[in-house]
Design an enzyme around this catalytic site. Structure first.
Site, PDB file in Angstrom:
ATOM      1  N   ASN A   6     -64.355 -62.517  -3.116  1.00  8.52           N
ATOM      2  CA  ASN A   6     -63.778 -63.699  -3.747  1.00  8.52           C
ATOM      3  C   ASN A   6     -62.284 -63.427  -3.876  1.00  8.52           C
ATOM      4  O   ASN A   6     -61.847 -62.653  -4.720  1.00  8.52           O
ATOM      5  CB  ASN A   6     -64.431 -63.893  -5.124  1.00  8.52           C
ATOM      6  CG  ASN A   6     -63.910 -65.123  -5.840  1.00  8.52           C
ATOM      7  OD1 ASN A   6     -62.921 -65.722  -5.414  1.00  8.52           O
ATOM      8  ND2 ASN A   6     -64.562 -65.481  -6.920  1.00  8.52           N
ATOM      9  N   ARG A  89     -66.259 -66.338  -0.725  1.00  8.04           N
ATOM     10  CA  ARG A  89     -66.162 -67.569  -1.496  1.00  8.04           C
ATOM     11  C   ARG A  89     -65.019 -68.376  -0.891  1.00  8.04           C
ATOM     12  O   ARG A  89     -63.913 -67.863  -0.695  1.00  8.04           O
ATOM     13  CB  ARG A  89     -65.863 -67.255  -2.953  1.00  8.04           C
ATOM     14  CG  ARG A  89     -65.677 -68.530  -3.730  1.00  8.04           C
ATOM     15  CD  ARG A  89     -65.435 -68.282  -5.197  1.00  8.04           C
ATOM     16  NE  ARG A  89     -65.375 -69.562  -5.868  1.00  8.04           N
ATOM     17  CZ  ARG A  89     -64.434 -69.912  -6.730  1.00  8.04           C
ATOM     18  NH1 ARG A  89     -63.456 -69.076  -7.036  1.00  8.04           N
ATOM     19  NH2 ARG A  89     -64.464 -71.086  -7.299  1.00  8.04           N
ATOM     20  N   HIS A 178     -67.477 -75.892  -8.332  1.00 10.50           N
ATOM     21  CA  HIS A 178     -68.570 -75.076  -8.902  1.00 10.50           C
ATOM     22  C   HIS A 178     -69.905 -75.340  -8.206  1.00 10.50           C
ATOM     23  O   HIS A 178     -70.967 -75.096  -8.783  1.00 10.50           O
ATOM     24  CB  HIS A 178     -68.734 -75.340 -10.415  1.00 10.50           C
ATOM     25  CG  HIS A 178     -67.563 -74.899 -11.228  1.00 10.50           C
ATOM     26  ND1 HIS A 178     -66.868 -75.745 -12.062  1.00 10.50           N
ATOM     27  CD2 HIS A 178     -66.959 -73.697 -11.338  1.00 10.50           C
ATOM     28  CE1 HIS A 178     -65.879 -75.099 -12.648  1.00 10.50           C
ATOM     29  NE2 HIS A 178     -65.913 -73.847 -12.225  1.00 10.50           N
ATOM     30  N   ARG A 239     -57.666 -77.388 -19.835  1.00  7.62           N
ATOM     31  CA  ARG A 239     -57.512 -78.661 -19.106  1.00  7.62           C
ATOM     32  C   ARG A 239     -58.101 -79.805 -19.923  1.00  7.62           C
ATOM     33  O   ARG A 239     -59.121 -79.642 -20.587  1.00  7.62           O
ATOM     34  CB  ARG A 239     -58.200 -78.572 -17.743  1.00  7.62           C
ATOM     35  CG  ARG A 239     -57.461 -77.674 -16.771  1.00  7.62           C
ATOM     36  CD  ARG A 239     -58.235 -77.430 -15.500  1.00  7.62           C
ATOM     37  NE  ARG A 239     -58.943 -76.160 -15.528  1.00  7.62           N
ATOM     38  CZ  ARG A 239     -59.782 -75.736 -14.589  1.00  7.62           C
ATOM     39  NH1 ARG A 239     -60.025 -76.494 -13.540  1.00  7.62           N
ATOM     40  NH2 ARG A 239     -60.394 -74.589 -14.678  1.00  7.62           N
ATOM     41  N   GLU A 385     -72.887 -66.655  -8.839  1.00  8.59           N
ATOM     42  CA  GLU A 385     -72.312 -67.200  -7.605  1.00  8.59           C
ATOM     43  C   GLU A 385     -72.320 -66.173  -6.483  1.00  8.59           C
ATOM     44  O   GLU A 385     -72.563 -66.516  -5.324  1.00  8.59           O
ATOM     45  CB  GLU A 385     -70.881 -67.693  -7.868  1.00  8.59           C
ATOM     46  CG  GLU A 385     -70.863 -68.982  -8.672  1.00  8.59           C
ATOM     47  CD  GLU A 385     -69.486 -69.330  -9.242  1.00  8.59           C
ATOM     48  OE1 GLU A 385     -69.055 -68.628 -10.173  1.00  8.59           O
ATOM     49  OE2 GLU A 385     -68.874 -70.275  -8.753  1.00  8.59           O
TER      50      GLU A 385
END
Ligand code: AMP
Length: 403
Positions: A6, A89, A178, A239, A385
């Site tokens: 990743n 990823r 995601h 956010r 993941e």
């Protein structure tokens, strides 16, 4: 063995899986690449390594990661030939990638095409892929796209009601993120329930520092909260989540803020941090709320309210819900947020058992938190993941040809 990578703008994270994917043999990361504090940390079989030194670029960081895996004292492998496939990823595959893909030159060229849609994320992903191909020539490499799972959204879900030409000419649409996590936990939920995935109408609440909610109908994503940019949907650590887009004009014209300032506020100064005024970390916000901080209490209430709103919205979109899943840092660890998010959803058949909810914290297994005998299973499912990337990589590497 399968290596997953990743690669972010200043980090490389990696994990080495046994060939049957049952064990993580080693994991490590190089952080702050190109910055003064750059360092590699690495763990295998109870042994760990910390190497603080300059890693000026991803190239040195990648070489050091492979060297750590091969280290006579700390390593997990004796020769580089033991790595049979590499899974990467990949953040944005636009509408060019609807599933994970064996990497060849053509795939890399298509990933380059996606760079304008994710200018901060795709370039480091591509660096990781190029470095891995250089250091491990001839080893199958697979790209697993965060956006791929949401490519099954129907046009009514992914289109914005802007002039159609913006979609046609500039690919402006909802993409969703995601997806790798949501795919993993929705498959796990079906396994745990012993139900064919085709029979499940699931809402997945991926509640981490980034937040994504996804409606998964029969194993296929049909709607999701994050759109073209990465701040929409439920509020996140820093956010804002959904805001009235008209605010951007108002902040600019009436308050005189520049577009860069507004962007910084929406992405870095809002969400839990903005409302609480204390932290972007739910643990800290919850502690302070408990100690009587009204802003922190409000931040949690707003967060849970937004999650609840999307559970209802997605249940309506699917014409029902028969599985609710919580995952990621907050979803796996905060009984309080889970209970608050499910409050008042009894009309949908959603109930939370207090003791089961309290017990489902930080575990490795998927656990139900609904009362025994209620109709809608509510599950806490730890996401993984890297495991999903390794699973796709193994499958495609064995298939032996680009799909
Ligand atoms: P992730 O992005 O999935 O790593 O999740 C990070 C988020 O999980 C942060 O906002 C943390 O505050 C939150 N988190 C981790 N542990 C807990 C906990 N025990 N209680 C509440 N939130 C937690």
């Amino acid at each position: 063995m399968i290596l997953t990578i990743n690669c972010g703008s200043s980090t490389i994270k990696f994990q080495l899986f046994s060939a049957d994917l049952s064990r993580v043999l080693a994991r490590g990361a190089v952080n702050q690449i190109g910055e003064p504090g750059s360092h590699l940390s690495y763990r295998t079989n109870g042994r760990s390594l910390h190497d603080a030194r300059p890693f000026p670029s991803h190239h040195e960081a990648f070489e050091a990661s492979i060297a750590a895996l091969l280290d006579p004292k700390h390593g997990a492998i004796k020769s580089i030939g033991e790595i049979e496939a590499v899974g990467h990823r990949a953040v944005h595959g636009a509408d060019l990638f609807v599933e994970s893909t064996l990497i060849d030159d053509e795939v890399i060229a298509k990933m380059e095409e996606c760079v304008p849609l994710a200018p901060l994320h795709n370039p480091p992903n591509l660096i990781g892929i190029r470095e891995a191909r250089k250091l491990l020539p001839g080893v199958p490499q697979v790209a697993v796209f965060d956006t791929a799972f949401n490519q099954t959204l129907p046009p009514k879900a992914y289109l914005y009601a802007l002039p159609y030409r913006f979609y046609q000419e500039h690919k402006i649409r909802k993409y969703g993120f995601h997806g790798t996590s949501v795919r993993f936990v929705s498959q796990r939920a079906a396994e745990v329930l012993g139900s064919p995935i085709a029979a499940l109408k699931t809402v997945v609440c991926h509640l981490g520092n980034g937040v994504t909610m996804t409606a998964v109908d029969g194993g296929r994503a049909v709607d999701t909260t994050i759109g073209f940019a990465t701040f929409g949907g439920v509020m996140m650590g820093t956010r804002s989540g959904d805001i009235d887009p008209g605010l951007i004009f108002h902040l600019n014209r009436a308050l005189g803020l520049s577009l860069d300032e507004i962007e910084r506020i929406i992405y870095r100064e809002s969400g839990l941090l903005g409302l609480s005024g204390v932290s972007n970390d739910m643990r800290v916000v919850a502690e302070q709320a408990e100690a009587g901080n009204e802003h922190c209490r409000l931040a949690m209430e707003k967060f849970a309210y937004m999650v609840r709103g999307y559970i209802g919205s997605f249940a309506a979109a699917m014409g029902g819900i028969n599985c609710l899943v919580f995952t990621a840092g907050i979803g796996e660890n905060s009984p309080q947020i889970r209970a608050m998010a499910c409050q008042g959803l009894e009309f949908l058949g959603i109930r939370v058992d207090e003791a089961r909810n309290r017990a489902a914290v930080g575990g490795k297994e998927a656990l139900p938190i609904n009362p025994v005998g209620t109709s809608v299973p509510v599950l806490v499912v730890p996401t993984d993941e890297e495991k999903m990337i390794a699973m796709d990589t193994l499958r495609l590497a064995l298939s032996g040809h680009p799909n």
